[in-house]
Design a protein around this motif. Structure first.
Motif, PDB file in Angstrom:
ATOM      1  N   ASP B  60       0.974  -1.184   0.108  1.00  6.38           N
ATOM      2  CA  ASP B  60       0.035  -0.243  -0.092  1.00  6.38           C
ATOM      3  C   ASP B  60       1.010   1.774   0.156  1.00  6.38           C
ATOM      4  O   ASP B  60       0.394   1.999  -0.314  1.00  6.38           O
ATOM      5  N   LYS B  63       1.999   1.555  -3.743  1.00  9.40           N
ATOM      6  CA  LYS B  63       1.003   2.532  -4.031  1.00  9.40           C
ATOM      7  C   LYS B  63       0.965   3.828  -4.191  1.00  9.40           C
ATOM      8  O   LYS B  63       0.655   4.896  -4.987  1.00  9.40           O
ATOM      9  N   LYS B  67       1.557   6.750  -6.673  1.00 16.13           N
ATOM     10  CA  LYS B  67       0.186   8.320  -6.383  1.00 16.13           C
ATOM     11  C   LYS B  67       1.136   9.647  -6.717  1.00 16.13           C
ATOM     12  O   LYS B  67       0.774  10.674  -7.338  1.00 16.13           O
ATOM     13  N   ASN B 139       6.812  -0.237  -8.946  1.00 18.46           N
ATOM     14  CA  ASN B 139       6.075  -0.843  -9.392  1.00 18.46           C
ATOM     15  C   ASN B 139       6.418  -2.450  -9.925  1.00 18.46           C
ATOM     16  O   ASN B 139       5.469  -4.018  -9.293  1.00 18.46           O
ATOM     17  N   ILE B 142       5.663  -3.655  -5.994  1.00 18.94           N
ATOM     18  CA  ILE B 142       4.727  -4.323  -6.134  1.00 18.94           C
ATOM     19  C   ILE B 142       3.891  -5.423  -5.594  1.00 18.94           C
ATOM     20  O   ILE B 142       3.509  -6.479  -5.704  1.00 18.94           O
TER      21      ILE B 142
END
Lengths: 102, 392
Positions: B60, B63, B67, B139, B142
């Motif tokens: 999280d 991410k 953003k 990414n 992730i």
């Protein structure tokens, strides 16, 4: 067959058994008394409370090896079998026949 | 006459009681171990769940970071657009003046503005590139977190399945322990019954043996010793079985002894002394005779040392019986010593090695089918019975 009195059978019950079986089965029940007793004990410990009725109605089912006898009961749900037998001991005979055929 | 010290039934119960107690201990041990394993699994599941949560939190954060970077890129792009627009405005404003030194000055301003614009734009582009690289790296992270979380979830599932199995096992073991406890109680009650039965008093008395009708030695008793009433206990048949075993082990043949009177206990003593005739008959029993003599306290020199052993015969018959999962002793334990018919007729039944050898050699396909359904022991015994009856 006096040994069956250990399991709550009366003289009348023993007479019923005598009249209900062939001479071969009767003599087997006297000769193989130790084996029959072992199987009755198993039935009793399994939880079948009306085992004396089973002995009177179907004495021949006890004429089998201990392992074979126990194997029959291992195939069915215990609680279900106990409650069904309480209603009708014929379920035991049906169960034995079913296992023997299959 | 020295005392009988052995009650076959009582000793069997003691043996079974010991076995049940040992089994109960084993089950309790298993319950303990299973409990420990369940604790470990619970802990492992807790750790796995915790790890999954940590990885999810990290994912999280990644991410969120992406953003923010994407928003920054937007800001930089907007700034670049603004710079270019400003430059264009300067160019538009100063390029309209076309003459003299003012023209040169304005050209310088435009050039400076152009250079600034290019600088800023380049700077912004480099920043955007850097941010995009960072986003790509994040990414990737992730994606790694996702794999880790997937694997952890699979492990968690497996751990839960194992926990469920062990929980069921624990329930089963506890139930078995309860059943054995009940059985042990049952045995204790039976031991009490036997201990306090009238028959047991007979066993520990010095009184002369007082046989009932089911034992064939009744004919051997003289009038003095004949019982006035039959002794009827729940253990009568098994007691007879114990006596039968004694007779078999010593080779005592009740039929042969029908003529002799049972005047005193010395006759019974003689059973264990083993005279010449009995020595020949008991040539297969010497080791067991020695065991019995210890139990029955017969004089040790009463049994002839010349009595030949016949362990080989017993071993041979047990080898024949091995494929059927039984032994001669086991088969004997499943029968009484006589067949009783509906008519009341009684016939002695005695299992010998010769009988069993003939029986086993005669086993056919029907017998094998019967063994499959009813079991080998009852099949062999029934066949033996039929052979003795002359029906097979």
């Amino acid at each position: 067959m006096e040994y069956l009195k250990m399991y709550g059978l009366t003289n009348e019950d023993i007479e019923t058994i005598k009249n209900g079986v062939s001479d071969d089965i009767y003599s087997d029940l006297t000769l193989f008394a130790p084996l029959v007793k072992k199987n009755i004990e198993f039935l009793k410990n399994f939880g079948i409370t009306n085992y004396s009725q089973v002995i009177v109605k179907y004495p021949d089912i006890f004429l089998r090896d201990e392992g074979s006898f126990e194997n029959v009961f291992s195939k069915f749900d215990k609680d279900d079998l106990i409650s069904k037998c309480l209603n009708n001991v014929a379920v035991i005979k049906k169960m034995v026949e079913f296992v023997d055929k299959n | 006459m020295e005392k009988f010290k052995m009650d076959g039934i009582y000793n069997d119960l003691i043996e079974y009681s010991d076995f049940a107690a040992r089994l109960k201990d084993k089950f309790l041990n298993q319950v303990e171990k299973t409990n420990e394993i369940i604790i470990l699994y619970n802990e492992a599941i807790k750790n796995t769940e915790s790890e999954i949560k940590e990885n999810e939190n990290s994912m999280d954060k990644c991410k969120n970071e992406i953003k923010k970077m994407q928003e920054k890129i937007k800001v930089i792009e907007a700034s670049t657009k603004n710079i270019k627009s400003t430059y264009q405005n300067i160019v538009d404003a100063y390029s309209k003046t076309s003459e003299g030194t003012t023209k040169n000055l304005y050209s310088e301003i435009i050039e400076t503005a152009r250079l600034n614009c290019e600088d800023e734009t380049e700077k912004n582009e480099r920043e955007i590139t850097r941010l995009n690289d960072d986003i790509a790296a994040i990414n990737n992270n992730i994606s790694n977190f996702t794999k880790i979380i997937e694997e952890l979830n699979i492990n968690l599932e497996k751990q839960k399945v194992e926990l469920s199995k062990y929980t069921k096992t624990l329930d089963y073991l506890k139930e078995q322990t309860r059943q054995i406890s009940r059985e042990i109680d049952n045995i204790a009650n039976r031991k009490d019954v036997i201990k306090h039965s009238p028959r047991n008093d007979f066993l520990t008395n010095d009184a002369k043996p007082n046989y009932d009708n089911s034992v064939n030695t009744r004919d051997n008793l003289n009038a003095e010793n004949k019982p006035k009433e039959e002794i009827k206990t729940n253990n009568r048949v098994d007691m007879d079985e114990s006596l039968k075993q004694i007779y078999d082990l010593t080779g005592y043949n009740k039929k042969d002894k029908k003529e002799s009177s049972f005047e005193s206990d010395t006759n019974l003593e003689n059973l264990f002394k083993g005279d010449e005739g009995q020595k020949k008959e008991s040539d297969n029993q010497s080791e067991k005779i020695n065991e019995w003599e210890k139990i029955l306290n017969s004089p040790s020199d009463a049994i002839s040392k010349d009595t030949p052993k016949n362990d080989d015969r017993e071993k041979a018959i047990n080898d024949l019986l091995k494929p059927y999962g039984t032994t001669i002793d086991r088969l004997k334990s499943l029968t009484t010593d006589k067949i009783i018919y509906k008519s009341g007729r009684e016939v002695d039944f005695n299992i010998t090695e010769d009988d069993l050898t003939r029986c086993i050699n005669a086993i056919n396909s029907m017998d094998l089918k019967s063994m499959k359904v009813l079991g080998p022991e009852i099949t062999i015994l029934r066949k033996l019975k039929l052979m003795k009856e002359g029906k097979n």
